[in-house]
Design an enzyme around this catalytic site. Sequence first.
Site, PDB file in Angstrom:
ATOM      1  NE  ARG A 164      -4.206  -1.666   0.336  1.00  0.00           N
ATOM      2  CZ  ARG A 164      -4.286  -2.939  -0.057  1.00  0.00           C
ATOM      3  NH1 ARG A 164      -3.268  -3.505  -0.661  1.00  0.00           N
ATOM      4  NH2 ARG A 164      -5.394  -3.628   0.135  1.00  0.00           N
ATOM      5  CB  SER A 246      -8.695  -1.514   4.006  1.00  0.00           C
ATOM      6  OG  SER A 246      -9.040  -2.781   3.541  1.00  0.00           O
ATOM      7  CD  GLU A 342      -5.341   1.323   2.120  1.00  0.00           C
ATOM      8  OE1 GLU A 342      -4.912   1.474   0.980  1.00  0.00           O
ATOM      9  OE2 GLU A 342      -6.424   0.780   2.388  1.00  0.00           O
TER      10      GLU A 342
HETATM   11  N1  EPU Z   1     -11.391 -10.340  10.170  1.00  0.00           N
HETATM   12  C1  EPU Z   1     -12.143 -10.397  11.321  1.00  0.00           C
HETATM   13  N2  EPU Z   1     -13.100  -9.432  11.518  1.00  0.00           N
HETATM   14  C2  EPU Z   1     -13.310  -8.432  10.645  1.00  0.00           C
HETATM   15  C3  EPU Z   1     -12.526  -8.371   9.474  1.00  0.00           C
HETATM   16  C4  EPU Z   1     -11.572  -9.331   9.243  1.00  0.00           C
HETATM   17  O1  EPU Z   1     -11.972 -11.284  12.131  1.00  0.00           O
HETATM   18  O2  EPU Z   1     -14.183  -7.610  10.910  1.00  0.00           O
HETATM   19  C5  EPU Z   1     -10.410 -11.389   9.898  1.00  0.00           C
HETATM   20  C6  EPU Z   1     -10.949 -12.301   8.786  1.00  0.00           C
HETATM   21  O3  EPU Z   1     -11.717 -13.344   9.312  1.00  0.00           O
HETATM   22  C7  EPU Z   1      -9.707 -12.811   8.133  1.00  0.00           C
HETATM   23  C8  EPU Z   1      -8.716 -11.691   8.340  1.00  0.00           C
HETATM   24  O4  EPU Z   1      -9.228 -10.849   9.365  1.00  0.00           O
HETATM   25  O5  EPU Z   1      -9.219 -13.954   8.786  1.00  0.00           O
HETATM   26  C9  EPU Z   1      -8.449 -10.907   7.088  1.00  0.00           C
HETATM   27  O6  EPU Z   1      -9.656 -10.351   6.596  1.00  0.00           O
HETATM   28  P1  EPU Z   1      -9.970 -10.188   5.047  1.00  0.00           P
HETATM   29  O7  EPU Z   1      -9.684 -11.464   4.350  1.00  0.00           O
HETATM   30  O8  EPU Z   1     -11.332  -9.600   4.916  1.00  0.00           O
HETATM   31  O9  EPU Z   1      -8.875  -9.198   4.495  1.00  0.00           O
HETATM   32  P2  EPU Z   1      -8.332  -7.869   5.138  1.00  0.00           P
HETATM   33  O10 EPU Z   1      -6.988  -8.098   5.728  1.00  0.00           O
HETATM   34  O11 EPU Z   1      -9.374  -7.332   6.002  1.00  0.00           O
HETATM   35  C10 EPU Z   1      -7.074  -7.062   2.965  1.00  0.00           C
HETATM   36  C11 EPU Z   1      -6.977  -5.766   2.219  1.00  0.00           C
HETATM   37  C12 EPU Z   1      -8.207  -5.571   1.360  1.00  0.00           C
HETATM   38  C13 EPU Z   1      -8.268  -6.722   0.370  1.00  0.00           C
HETATM   39  C14 EPU Z   1      -8.331  -8.046   1.154  1.00  0.00           C
HETATM   40  C15 EPU Z   1      -8.228  -9.228   0.249  1.00  0.00           C
HETATM   41  C16 EPU Z   1      -5.641  -4.268   3.548  1.00  0.00           C
HETATM   42  C17 EPU Z   1      -5.618  -3.095   4.468  1.00  0.00           C
HETATM   43  N3  EPU Z   1      -6.842  -4.669   3.141  1.00  0.00           N
HETATM   44  O12 EPU Z   1      -8.202  -6.942   3.832  1.00  0.00           O
HETATM   45  O13 EPU Z   1      -8.054  -4.345   0.633  1.00  0.00           O
HETATM   46  O14 EPU Z   1      -9.396  -6.605  -0.486  1.00  0.00           O
HETATM   47  O15 EPU Z   1      -7.206  -8.132   2.067  1.00  0.00           O
HETATM   48  O16 EPU Z   1      -6.937  -9.321  -0.269  1.00  0.00           O
HETATM   49  O17 EPU Z   1      -4.576  -4.778   3.193  1.00  0.00           O
HETATM   50  C18 EPU Z   1      -8.604  -2.017   0.531  1.00  0.00           C
HETATM   51  O18 EPU Z   1      -7.402  -1.781   0.503  1.00  0.00           O
HETATM   52  O19 EPU Z   1      -9.454  -1.099   0.502  1.00  0.00           O
HETATM   53  C19 EPU Z   1      -9.074  -3.409   0.644  1.00  0.00           C
HETATM   54  C20 EPU Z   1     -10.362  -3.715   0.735  1.00  0.00           C
END
Ligand code: EPU
Length: 346
Positions: A164, A246, A342
Amino acid sequence: MNIEHNHSLQAFNSFGFTAYAEHFITVSSDEQLLEALATANSEKWPVFLLGGGSNLVLTRPIPGLVIHLTNQETTYQQQSDGTTLVTVAAGKPWHEFVVETLDNDLAGLENLSLIPGNAGAAPVQNIGAYGVELNTRLHSVRAYHRASASWQTMKPSDCAFSYRDSVFKQNPNEFVITHVTFLLSASTPAVLSYAALNQALTANNINTNPENAADNIALAKIISQTVINIRQSKLPDPKIIGNAGSFFKNPVVDAVHAQTLKAAHPNLVAYPQPDGRVKLAAGWLIDTLGFKGYRKGNVGVHTEQALVLVHHGGGTGEELMSVAQEIITKVDANFDVRLEIEPVVV
Ligand code: EPU
């Protein structure tokens, strides 16, 4: 040149906050861009480059000249080795561009489906999702460098890309990205490292080992649709509820810190990094502190994904930042982790 004054930016930021640009211009060519920059110089106006506004928190009016690039042209140059260089102009909505490349039987961007914003902003935060980051598909960025008044064609190694982050994010409004070029092909191998994506394909009995380019493209199109379905199930549509995806980066901590946290919280979501450090799921940290669905006035936290802050309407960027600060403080106090915001905050 048509410069507007006190121009509303409500339709130009995906949070839908009411804020104004002191001066505002749309440009669709290099000539218009240079003319706008020259005017800003002579008037001593600061310059602010506005893409799709999907990674932006507006807390006040933007002083100076806001420049919005609108060129949406794409061009395709076939290479002798069967790959294609695809160049997209900055004003093209990113997802429309991804769909267009797949319609032209070019794979490589399917994991980045449905990311909001325009193509010109994609390198700024090195967009990444479902196992693919933009820099791995990028050929070059064409940008105007304001300080040296020169056009530059920048290779990925010139862009200081990391998670990012990029030279463009580090030096706001210094480069004007006008075009982004990707190296794609019908046989760009699928990336299925992201568990939820892999599981969704397996559950639907999709063959993930294509034997030829035609099967590979068919798989890329299925991946795109699957990513769209996953995103729609957890991320709010900015057209319905204001948000910027995010709101925090996933923080990276050292291994000892991660072990301590894991001992105290066995469900901690943590991903070991190549450098030995550990990336934590910020969404999990925030969710664990009970913030999912939290609401304070007209702003709050999304009900399905704690990493996404939302604007219910009638609120302000300042209100949103106060919720963000509340989350940062509580995550720090409970996990000794400093969350980083972010989006760009103005
Ligand atoms: N989780 C929770 N509770 C929540 C949200 C997430 O427990 O409310 C846990 C999920 O169960 C999972 C883990 O956290 O085990 C990761 O969650 P998720 O797969 O939804 O991905 P993320 O880390 O929340 C990142 C990116 C997203 C991208 C997704 C998929 C960042 C800051 N965000 O989200 O990017 O779409 O991975 O690759 O790196 C964005 O930048 O706007 C964005 C949406």
